[in-house]
Design an enzyme around this catalytic site. Structure first.
Site, PDB file in Angstrom:
ATOM      1  N   GLU A 176       0.849  -1.194   0.000  1.00 56.15           N
ATOM      2  CA  GLU A 176       0.000   0.000   0.000  1.00 56.15           C
ATOM      3  C   GLU A 176       0.884   1.243   0.000  1.00 56.15           C
ATOM      4  OE1 GLU A 176      -2.403  -0.357   3.547  1.00 56.15           O
ATOM      5  OE2 GLU A 176      -4.042  -1.266   2.417  1.00 56.15           O
ATOM      6  N   LYS A 177       0.288   2.350  -0.362  1.00 58.99           N
ATOM      7  CA  LYS A 177       0.938   3.644  -0.214  1.00 58.99           C
ATOM      8  C   LYS A 177       1.196   3.872   1.279  1.00 58.99           C
ATOM      9  CE  LYS A 177       2.077   7.895  -1.386  1.00 58.99           C
ATOM     10  NZ  LYS A 177       3.358   8.055  -2.120  1.00 58.99           N
ATOM     11  N   HIS A 182      -5.260   8.567  13.374  1.00 58.37           N
ATOM     12  CA  HIS A 182      -6.027   7.321  13.448  1.00 58.37           C
ATOM     13  C   HIS A 182      -7.458   7.702  13.825  1.00 58.37           C
ATOM     14  CE1 HIS A 182      -6.670   2.970  14.769  1.00 58.37           C
ATOM     15  NE2 HIS A 182      -7.743   3.605  15.207  1.00 58.37           N
ATOM     16  N   HIS A 230       1.962   1.476  18.640  1.00 54.34           N
ATOM     17  CA  HIS A 230       0.688   0.974  18.140  1.00 54.34           C
ATOM     18  C   HIS A 230      -0.331   0.700  19.241  1.00 54.34           C
ATOM     19  CE1 HIS A 230       2.279   0.676  14.080  1.00 54.34           C
ATOM     20  NE2 HIS A 230       3.366   0.142  14.615  1.00 54.34           N
ATOM     21  N   LEU A 237       1.489   6.287   4.315  1.00 43.41           N
ATOM     22  CA  LEU A 237       1.123   7.648   4.692  1.00 43.41           C
ATOM     23  C   LEU A 237       2.084   8.111   5.784  1.00 43.41           C
ATOM     24  CD1 LEU A 237      -2.753   7.159   4.809  1.00 43.41           C
ATOM     25  CD2 LEU A 237      -1.359   7.968   2.903  1.00 43.41           C
ATOM     26  N   GLU A 297      -8.167  -1.492   8.750  1.00 45.88           N
ATOM     27  CA  GLU A 297      -8.682  -2.805   9.138  1.00 45.88           C
ATOM     28  C   GLU A 297      -9.972  -2.660   9.910  1.00 45.88           C
ATOM     29  OE1 GLU A 297      -5.235  -4.205  11.442  1.00 45.88           O
ATOM     30  OE2 GLU A 297      -6.459  -4.061  13.255  1.00 45.88           O
ATOM     31  N   ARG A 317     -15.202  -6.784  17.036  1.00 43.60           N
ATOM     32  CA  ARG A 317     -15.465  -6.974  18.475  1.00 43.60           C
ATOM     33  C   ARG A 317     -15.710  -5.616  19.101  1.00 43.60           C
ATOM     34  NH1 ARG A 317     -10.802  -4.573  20.155  1.00 43.60           N
ATOM     35  NH2 ARG A 317      -9.073  -4.834  18.730  1.00 43.60           N
ATOM     36  N   ASN A 330     -12.060  -4.181  13.184  1.00 47.94           N
ATOM     37  CA  ASN A 330     -12.031  -4.995  14.394  1.00 47.94           C
ATOM     38  C   ASN A 330     -13.431  -5.536  14.634  1.00 47.94           C
ATOM     39  OD1 ASN A 330      -9.302  -4.496  14.943  1.00 47.94           O
ATOM     40  ND2 ASN A 330      -9.817  -2.528  15.855  1.00 47.94           N
ATOM     41  N   LYS A 371      -2.972   2.292  21.840  1.00 52.03           N
ATOM     42  CA  LYS A 371      -3.676   3.543  22.083  1.00 52.03           C
ATOM     43  C   LYS A 371      -3.523   3.956  23.541  1.00 52.03           C
ATOM     44  CE  LYS A 371      -6.871   2.179  18.473  1.00 52.03           C
ATOM     45  NZ  LYS A 371      -8.114   1.440  18.198  1.00 52.03           N
TER      46      LYS A 371
END
Lengths: 450, 127
Positions: free
Chosen positions: A201-202, A209, A236, A204, A288, A292, A290, A238
């Protein structure tokens, strides 16, 4: 229709699910590992049963033991919470094979979203904006790969199709490095995810986020419940989440939200889910889904007034939602700080026995936690011990409430990241809003240097 | 409650009548005394081991096809002996004695749903 629910998780989310179940008159069975035998939330469950030793692979990741516990206690459904087996398609299969209800989407949906290439293809088909790059795995031929990378334009990122959570990824900045990077990423993909497929993918450089919460029943009602900004991250993970994402055109969010809900209808999605996006230069790029409930679901609950965990249970019971998209409104602003048992600046874990908990309280303050004085935090699991969430009339009001709540919050006996969170509430970039995903790491590096 | 005076009395009775072993049960307590030949020889020390479950299920202390319990207090058991089963549908998972010794107290009741690591019975182990 079930009236007894097994909770296949631990910590604050086990307590959160218990509360939602109780609100619907559903009895709860809490499973636990030997390391969690003294956990306070076991006292409020209707039944409890130990499923294994402390190591998660022998307890919270032991699908067969969890299903046996459900069958033996007469629970009709299993809520997986987040983490552990929550996105494990085989777990959903084993539950269905035992004639029980999995609180979440079908195993097929989990499988589709777990394969990042397949997920991207499904999103493109549903009109969800994706990061530039082909919707298929890379071919073997290095010349062909180099041609694809040229077409996308450097920098590009190579990702494992079976990956997630920041592992199995590699940024490539020029053509001369592509062949070596492909070989390394393929090898890692095989080793970590048992699937050598990778895609491109490109890349960024400085995205935010931003994610969209969805919830769907089994009657074709797919709702999007607004957005969250989770750009404050370290490795990665939060650290702070907020709703809504500051400074983004609401009409654009609504357009993306509608597309997410539409994607859910197309794939027959049931339950709670989150579409994660990178946001850069006014554009959304799907990364993506999630499948849940998320750790940060409370910020959405505070601004919408909806109870996501209750809605998950209603959907799992086969009920149709009474709320419709037109009823979903975002009011004010909410911020969540994850409170971890760790050093605020070195991040080394600090398990131990809690001697005192002074909880902040007041208008617009919510504390989701399972800890209390006398509780010993097991060293085997995640270090998160609480989520402090505030709701204000606007972002400035929410920030002010969070500053006050953090200064009132005391956890004795262990070290926590409350001092880091308190500093971040006054950090100019965050206070202004709209920081990118590298902001925290840069800020920490500068802070350490000064 | 067994007192020191009771122990003294039990020991003199054993010596008087030439008994090598004596077991007295009172409520949940089990007193087990062994004399090894000479009057002055010390009593063999014993420790108590607890047999716990290695899975979860309903406890069976009697095999479904038999009428007698697998073990009872006072029975000698070998290391690795099956002392109970955990029933999960048609599957019986054996509960196994980790050490050889004498069955002490049964700690869980027939048919109880037991989780992982639950105590089932004690074994008095010769040191």
């Amino acid at each position: 229709m079930f009236d007894k629910l097994l909770i296949a998780n631990r910590g604050e989310i086990a307590l959160r699910i218990q509360k939602a179940a109780r609100g619907l008159g559903i009895k709860t069975v809490c499973v636990y590992s030997q390391a969690d035998a003294e956990a306070p939330y076991l006292e409020t469950a209707d039944e409890t049963i130990c499923i294994g030793p402390g190591a998660a692979r022998n307890s919270y990741l032991n699908a067969d033991a969890i299903v046996l516990a459900a069958l033996q206690t007469g629970a009709g459904a299993i809520h997986p919470g987040y983490g552990f087996l929550s996105e494990n398609a085989r777990f959903a299969d084993v539950i269905a094979d035992a004639g029980l209800v999995f609180v979440g989407p079908s195993a097929d949906c989990i499988r589709t979203m777990g394969d990042k290439v397949e997920a991207k293809r499904a999103m493109i088909a549903a009109g969800v904006p994706c990061v530039p790059g082909p919707d298929s795995a890379l071919p073997q031929d290095v010349t062909a790969i180099a041609a694809i990378a040229d077409e996308i334009g450097y920098p590009v990122i190579l990702k494992a199709a079976g990956g997630g959570g920041g592992r199995g990824m590699r940024v490539v900045r020029s053509r001369e490095h592509i062949a070596e990077a492909v070989a390394l990423t393929r090898e890692e993909a095989q080793r970590f995810f048992n699937n050598p497929e990778i895609y491109i993918e490109k890349f960024l450089e400085n995205p935010r986020h931003v994610e969209i919460q969805v919830i769907c029943d089994s009657h074709g009602n797919a709702l999007w419940l607004g957005d969250r900004d989770c750009s404050m991250q370290r490795r990665h993970q939060k650290v702070i989440e907020e709703a809504p994402a500051p400074g983004i055109d609401r009409a654009l969010i609504a357009e993306v939200g509608e597309r997410c809900a539409n994607a859910c209808r197309q794939i027959g999605y049931v339950g709670a889910g989150t579409f994660e996006f990178l946001f850069e230069d006014g554009q959304f790029y799907f990364i993506e889904m999630n499948t849940r409930v998320q750790v940060e679901h409370p910020v959405t609950e505070l601004v919408t007034g909806l109870d996501i965990v209750t809605m998950q249970l209603q959907a799992a019971r086969g009920e149709a939602f009474t709320v419709q998209q037109g009823d979903v409104e975002t009011r004010g602003h909410a911020i969540e700080c994850r409170i971890n048992a760790e050093d605020p600046f070195t991040f080394s874990p600090s398990p131990g026995t809690i001697t005192e908990v002074v909880a902040p309280n007041g208008e617009g303050i919510r504390l989701d936690t399972h800890i209390r004085a006398g509780y010993t935090i097991p060293s085997q699991y995640d270090s998160m011990v609480a989520k402090l969430i505030v709701h204000g009339a606007d972002r400035a009001d929410a920030l002010q409430r969070m500053r006050k709540a953090l200064s009132d919050f005391r956890i004795g006996g262990i070290t926590t990241n409350i001092p880091l969170q308190a500093e971040l509430m006054n950090e100019p970039g965050f206070a202004k809003g709209g920081i990118n995903i590298h902001h925290l790491e840069h800020w920490l590096a500068e802070r350490a240097a000064s | 409650m067994i007192t020191i005076a009771d122990l003294d009395r039990a020991l003199s009775l054993m010596q008087e009548h030439g008994l090598e072993t004596l077991r007295v049960r009172e409520g949940e307590a089990l007193l087990s005394l062994t004399l090894s030949g000479s009057e002055t020889a010390p009593l063999a020390p014993r420790s108590e081991a607890t047999v716990t479950t290695k899975g979860l299920g309903r406890l069976l202390l009697t095999h479904p096809q038999h009428s007698d319990p697998l073990v009872q207090p006072g029975d000698a058991v070998a290391a690795g002996a099956t002392v109970g089963f955990l029933e999960n549908g048609s599957v019986l998972l054996p509960v196994v004695a980790g050490k050889a010794g004498t069955v002490g107290t049964i700690l869980a009741s027939e048919g109880a749903l037991l989780g992982y690591g639950a105590p089932v019975l004690t074994i008095l182990v010769e040191a």
